[in-house]
Design a protein around this motif. Structure first.
Motif, mmCIF file in Angstrom:
data_model
loop_
_atom_site.group_PDB
_atom_site.id
_atom_site.type_symbol
_atom_site.label_atom_id
_atom_site.label_comp_id
_atom_site.label_asym_id
_atom_site.label_seq_id
_atom_site.Cartn_x
_atom_site.Cartn_y
_atom_site.Cartn_z
ATOM 1 N N PHE A 50 0.830 -1.208 0.000
ATOM 2 C CA PHE A 50 0.000 0.000 0.000
ATOM 3 C C PHE A 50 0.865 1.259 0.000
ATOM 4 N N PHE A 51 1.900 1.250 0.819
ATOM 5 C CA PHE A 51 2.794 2.401 0.919
ATOM 6 C C PHE A 51 3.487 2.658 -0.421
ATOM 7 N N ALA A 70 0.953 4.006 -2.943
ATOM 8 C CA ALA A 70 0.657 5.406 -2.634
ATOM 9 C C ALA A 70 1.801 6.300 -3.095
ATOM 10 N N TYR A 71 3.032 5.837 -2.931
ATOM 11 C CA TYR A 71 4.173 6.624 -3.397
ATOM 12 C C TYR A 71 4.167 6.744 -4.922
ATOM 13 N N ASP A 100 1.613 6.723 -6.871
ATOM 14 C CA ASP A 100 0.566 7.672 -7.225
ATOM 15 C C ASP A 100 1.015 9.100 -6.954
ATOM 16 N N PHE A 101 1.665 9.311 -5.816
ATOM 17 C CA PHE A 101 2.157 10.638 -5.457
ATOM 18 C C PHE A 101 3.247 11.112 -6.415
ATOM 19 N N TRP A 160 -0.274 13.559 -10.961
ATOM 20 C CA TRP A 160 -0.805 13.938 -9.652
ATOM 21 C C TRP A 160 -0.825 15.447 -9.530
ATOM 22 N N ASP A 191 -5.946 17.127 -5.014
ATOM 23 C CA ASP A 191 -5.912 15.982 -4.119
ATOM 24 C C ASP A 191 -5.017 16.272 -2.929
ATOM 25 N N ALA A 196 -4.057 13.460 -0.284
ATOM 26 C CA ALA A 196 -3.151 12.358 -0.617
ATOM 27 C C ALA A 196 -1.912 12.364 0.264
ATOM 28 N N GLY A 223 -2.888 10.974 3.607
ATOM 29 C CA GLY A 223 -3.060 9.531 3.510
ATOM 30 C C GLY A 223 -1.731 8.812 3.405
ATOM 31 N N TYR A 224 -0.818 9.375 2.626
ATOM 32 C CA TYR A 224 0.514 8.796 2.468
ATOM 33 C C TYR A 224 1.242 8.792 3.812
ATOM 34 N N ILE A 262 -0.434 6.092 6.097
ATOM 35 C CA ILE A 262 -0.013 4.736 5.732
ATOM 36 C C ILE A 262 1.421 4.500 6.177
#
Length: 135
Positions: free
Chosen positions: A18-19, A22-23, A25-26, A31, A36, A39, A42-43, A46
């Motif tokens: 997940f981490f 998320a990275y 996506d960031f 992005w 957002d 984010a 959330g990052y 996580i």
């Protein structure tokens, strides 16, 4: 050491995935931080939960296991019970530290419940595995 290492691999497989996602996506060029803004929060969340899980399996599982072993009460039920109590305390401490680092102590209890509820499913079911590997 072997029990903690193997249990950490199981416990961290999904949170690290997940981490990492998320990275990705960031870090993607598509992005947009203006659209957002949650984010980053959330990052960070996580990441905090992943670090808590890693530290918990590596340090707290053996410490609690050794404590219960000295008392002669090392079994799955007592291990899970004590780990849940320690995790609740650690979740509250982490939530308090994160709240103080950001903007005050407004939602510490809510954040503590979120940290506990996100980390407990990755930790508490693996206590019997750790105990089995440690014996």
């Amino acid at each position: 050491m072997r029990a903690s290492t193997l249990t950490a691999c199981f416990a961290l497989a999904l949170p690290v995935t997940f981490f990492f996602l998320a990275y990705l996506d960031f870090a993607s060029p598509s992005w947009n931080p203006q659209e957002d803004s949650g984010a980053i929060q959330g990052y960070m969340f996580i990441g905090l939960v992943t670090a808590l899980i890693a530290g918990f399996v590596i340090a707290v599982f053996p410490a609690v296991g050794a404590h219960l072993h000295r008392k002669g009460k090392l079994n799955t039920t007592s291990l899970v019970k004590v780990l849940a109590i320690v995790l609740a305390c650690a979740s509250f401490a982490l939530a308090l530290a994160a709240s103080l680092a950001s903007d005050g102590v407004g939602d510490v209890l809510l954040l503590a419940v979120l940290v506990f509820s996100m980390s407990a499913p990755f930790l508490l079911p693996l206590a019997p595995l750790w105990l089995w590997l440690a014996q």
